[in-house]
Design an enzyme around this catalytic site. Structure first.
Site, mmCIF file in Angstrom:
data_model
loop_
_atom_site.group_PDB
_atom_site.id
_atom_site.type_symbol
_atom_site.label_atom_id
_atom_site.label_comp_id
_atom_site.label_asym_id
_atom_site.label_seq_id
_atom_site.Cartn_x
_atom_site.Cartn_y
_atom_site.Cartn_z
ATOM 1 N N HIS A 267 -0.530 10.596 -7.431
ATOM 2 C CA HIS A 267 -0.997 9.585 -8.392
ATOM 3 C C HIS A 267 -2.295 10.032 -9.052
ATOM 4 O O HIS A 267 -3.183 10.582 -8.414
ATOM 5 C CB HIS A 267 -1.086 8.194 -7.792
ATOM 6 C CG HIS A 267 -2.081 7.986 -6.693
ATOM 7 N ND1 HIS A 267 -3.424 7.750 -6.942
ATOM 8 C CD2 HIS A 267 -1.932 7.958 -5.351
ATOM 9 C CE1 HIS A 267 -4.043 7.576 -5.786
ATOM 10 N NE2 HIS A 267 -3.165 7.718 -4.799
ATOM 11 N N ASP A 278 -7.858 11.704 -2.512
ATOM 12 C CA ASP A 278 -6.947 10.594 -2.829
ATOM 13 C C ASP A 278 -7.019 10.281 -4.312
ATOM 14 O O ASP A 278 -7.869 9.521 -4.736
ATOM 15 C CB ASP A 278 -7.330 9.363 -2.005
ATOM 16 C CG ASP A 278 -6.388 8.194 -2.207
ATOM 17 O OD1 ASP A 278 -5.318 8.390 -2.801
ATOM 18 O OD2 ASP A 278 -6.742 7.080 -1.778
ATOM 19 N N GLU A 311 -1.522 3.775 -8.806
ATOM 20 C CA GLU A 311 -1.099 3.564 -7.430
ATOM 21 C C GLU A 311 -2.000 2.590 -6.698
ATOM 22 O O GLU A 311 -1.550 1.762 -5.909
ATOM 23 C CB GLU A 311 -1.067 4.907 -6.678
ATOM 24 C CG GLU A 311 -0.386 4.859 -5.311
ATOM 25 C CD GLU A 311 -1.299 4.478 -4.152
ATOM 26 O OE1 GLU A 311 -0.793 4.141 -3.076
ATOM 27 O OE2 GLU A 311 -2.537 4.515 -4.315
ATOM 28 N N GLU A 312 -3.329 2.708 -6.941
ATOM 29 C CA GLU A 312 -4.279 1.969 -6.100
ATOM 30 C C GLU A 312 -4.081 0.469 -6.204
ATOM 31 O O GLU A 312 -4.334 -0.258 -5.252
ATOM 32 C CB GLU A 312 -5.721 2.377 -6.413
ATOM 33 C CG GLU A 312 -6.033 3.845 -6.098
ATOM 34 C CD GLU A 312 -5.865 4.241 -4.616
ATOM 35 O OE1 GLU A 312 -5.471 3.386 -3.803
ATOM 36 O OE2 GLU A 312 -6.099 5.415 -4.291
ATOM 37 N N ASP A 338 0.504 12.103 -0.995
ATOM 38 C CA ASP A 338 -0.598 11.141 -1.144
ATOM 39 C C ASP A 338 -1.306 10.846 0.175
ATOM 40 O O ASP A 338 -1.711 9.716 0.433
ATOM 41 C CB ASP A 338 -0.071 9.843 -1.792
ATOM 42 C CG ASP A 338 -1.188 8.853 -2.104
ATOM 43 O OD1 ASP A 338 -2.360 9.280 -2.209
ATOM 44 O OD2 ASP A 338 -0.888 7.649 -2.243
ATOM 45 N N HIS A 410 -11.081 6.165 -0.139
ATOM 46 C CA HIS A 410 -11.634 5.046 -0.920
ATOM 47 C C HIS A 410 -13.155 4.946 -0.820
ATOM 48 O O HIS A 410 -13.699 3.849 -0.961
ATOM 49 C CB HIS A 410 -11.001 3.717 -0.495
ATOM 50 C CG HIS A 410 -9.523 3.631 -0.775
ATOM 51 N ND1 HIS A 410 -8.812 2.472 -0.622
ATOM 52 C CD2 HIS A 410 -8.620 4.549 -1.196
ATOM 53 C CE1 HIS A 410 -7.528 2.682 -0.920
ATOM 54 N NE2 HIS A 410 -7.395 3.948 -1.272
#
Lengths: 455, 455
Positions: A267, A278, A311-312, A338, A410
């Protein structure tokens, strides 16, 4: 002289005329280990774009970067597919203990959190050491309070701890709370807050919600344990951003079966504070692996690299399904990368795939990479492909070394320097071997149609 | 009956009448390993006060905390000694790349940096990979530019890299720069900026100066390597705070030689972003060790724990010398603990101290702790005691495991959870043994007066 000169010039211009020979899967694997494509892609994305939350100007720069990068790397049929999103964009944020022991706290607002009033909210806190303990409290138990859940995430048990972040604010609100803060979903104890989406429960009054760094969560627990009421002020600002995201894809068309498409990728969007591991790494690994697997354009089936655009906040997978419903039957295999770049441990294939010829040599080819072919069927092939998998597209899934993944996930510490080039290339090698085998096989990975039940 | 009842009641009230016996140094050492005092002191300081930069309200809370804690732990002759400081208090700070690749940067302004104008400054950057390379540039080389030095600190070589932070801004300014940012002085690569004092050179136009997190410094280097000018905006705000700091001390008076004083301690102030390891740990270790060493008030010499009030801006040591000039001859031994809590590796004593009886058994007593007594003279006994050592006060110095120290130093990640209780107690044990021996000796640690030179 003139002719001779022209001949020399032509040779100089086209360079040494070494005939390109087809590589074996083993040679592709070995070449991947020193190939610089994945690193170069990731270095480029993190340097020239950086964090790229869907709905922000950075996401538009990421889209343009993706188109240019796929073109540069020789992909064709490059598509930019817009789809609607409801974006959430972070504003200024802060939190602090106002009494009895004034100290600043390290936080990040959770995605979809409502903002506080401009002056923030200030309230006494109540601290729970487990989420279950919080849920066990009755209606009205938190009236006028900010609820803190200080439950350390065990190892990589992200899924099990998901409710702490996703629905904690709604559950606290149901019991009267005016604000909610969860210990970040990480086993690490560094002073980073780890953000992520919350999923407010419909019909429940939304309240401001944030993730605390582990040290800040521990600090609140220690303060609360002293007895006198601890007061916290939290200020969160956020606003909707753009209402469009873009999935970008490019193909390496198959020579003999171009309408049989292997759909892989990562992503393109990221949280607004990181985005190297990520999922820049997923973009980098799959792009590099597809090129190596194509073996100079010799892939019989089409290899398609997709960079999903949201995606998030979990929008891109269903958008991709909707946009490609008509060609699902052409999708012969799919997977998303991912979960970082720390190296592959194992791979799983579609049910029954190991019975056919395509992957007969896979285990032996992956053995030098220390990647095991597991007999169980693929699971968790990626949020962005789960929708098409749900419609019957066969999937494979790599299991990675995730021991560091949630230290970075994140958070602002998800930066390029955390990626180990050798470990990432081990993944590129494993993906390239698998894709090369799949792209040059005519094996159908879909399970045979079920027999009609006996009447 | 009445008398018998009263006797029983009296016994109940005073508890079991176990006669307290004197402990040996070995017993003190062993008790220290499970003693909770150091941890409790550090937990209390980090929870109830937190970061405590001199000149801020938090420093006043730290002063009051120190007085109460020393009293609670049985110290007497508690003193609060004010001294003047020129404080510097951080305001809002931010930095970002404005083009060609807009991204946020992680920074902390350096102590004593001038603020930028309210809107910040924006300028093209020039990046050097070593400080020496920057210094090699001629006058005018940086006119209108922000200078970046991206030199990773090697291991624990803090001293060698000091100029990058302390005088970099002045050196850049001399060559025309409008701003300066140094890679943080840390071997770590986590996304924390590490602050610290800068020491502007007199007569050079001061320019705004900040520390970059290692990932942000690397990012700028990667951007600059692409060629086109990279523009950065930096906004720093700061203001003078209070003009007084306080050193707090307490004594465990000597029984037979109260006027022979062993002066130990740590610094009470910290940077505004951390302060558990630097130097809450020093406060905790020395306070706990002095209590254990006193062996229930049996110390023949006085044990004095000093919590210096402004180490980070380097004011407290000279203030302490000035205030105690009259009693320097009473100071028989000194040391400060200010390099963390990860355990002691070795100790060094005043020149010749091992020739006397006081420390004859020290090596054997420290052996179970794996602390080596080194024959070389003490060095680096602490910033706050260097001034009194310069006036002839004998010093000892522990060398610690500093392998993690600069991962945390002057950053937001310097929090309580980074302290390992067992490692800290190993230090408490080593300090307690040494202090117990020194406090019950009549050995003079000052070198004998030099012979008059022959005429």
């Amino acid at each position: 002289m003139k002719t001779a000169f022209a001949l020399v010039l032509a040779l100089v211009l086209i360079g040494p005329a070494v005939a390109q020979t087809a590589s074996t899967p083993a040679a592709i694997r070995d070449a991947a280990l020193t190939d610089s494509t994945a690193w170069d892609v990731l270095e480029s994305l993190t340097t020239e774009v950086g964090p790229r939350l869907a709905g922000t100007p950075a996401a538009e720069r990421a889209r343009d970067w993706a188109v240019a990068k796929l073109r540069e790397l020789g992909f064709s049929n490059i598509r930019v597919e817009p789809f609607p999103i409801q974006s959430w964009v972070r504003g200024a944020e802060s939190a602090e203990v106002t009494g009895p022991y004034p100290q600043k706290l390290t936080i990040l607002g959770l995605g979809r959190s409502v903002p506080t009033p401009p002056g923030g909210i200030e309230a006494p806190i109540v601290v729970f050491s487990t989420y279950a303990e919080m849920l066990a409290q009755p209606e009205g138990a938190f009236t006028g309070k900010i609820v803190i859940v200080n439950q350390p995430m065990r190892a990589t048990e992200y899924g099990a701890f998901g409710p702490n972040r996703r629905t904690g604010a709604s559950e606290a609100s149901r019991r009267g709370a005016v604000g909610y803060m969860t210990r970040s979903l990480t086993p690490a104890t560094t002073d980073f807050a780890h953000t992520g989406a919350s999923n407010p429960i419909a019909g429940v009054t939304p309240i401001p919600a944030a993730a605390l760094s582990p040290p800040s969560a521990d600090l609140l627990a220690r303060m609360a344990a002293r007895g006198p009421p601890v007061r916290v002020r939290m200020k969160l600002d956020s606003a909707p951003g753009g209402s469009t995201a873009w999935t970008v894809s490019g193909d390496l068309p198959g020579t003999t079966r171009p309408d049989e498409i292997i759909v892989i990728g990562g992503h393109l969007d990221s949280w607004d504070v990181g985005g190297a591991v990520d999922d820049g790494a997923g973009i980098a690994v799959t792009t590099a692996a597809a090129r190596l697997a194509s073996n100079g354009g010799r892939n019989q089936r089409t290899l398609r690299v997709v960079m999903w655009g949201a995606e998030e906040m979990a929008f891109a997978g269903s958008a991709y399904l909707a946009a490609h419903q008509g060609e699902l039957s052409k999708f012969v295999l799919t997977s998303e990368s991912d979960t970082g770049a720390d190296g592959a441990l194992a791979v799983r294939l579609p049910v029954g795939a190991l019975n056919g010829p395509a992957f007969a040599n896979l285990a032996g080819l992956l053995e030098p990479l220390k990647v095991v072919v597991e007999p169980a069927a693929a699971t968790g092939a990626g949020d962005d492909v789960s929708a098409i998998i749900g419609q019957g597209v066969p999937a494979f899934s790599f299991r990675l070394d995730g021991s560091r993944y949630f230290d970075l996930h994140h958070s602002a510490d998800d930066t390029l320097d955390k990626v180990d080039k050798a470990k990432m290339n081990q993944m590129v090698a494993a993906w390239a071997v698998l894709l090369n085998l799949a792209a040059n096989s005519n094996q159908n990975f879909r399970p045979p149609p079920a027999l009609a039940p006996a009447r």
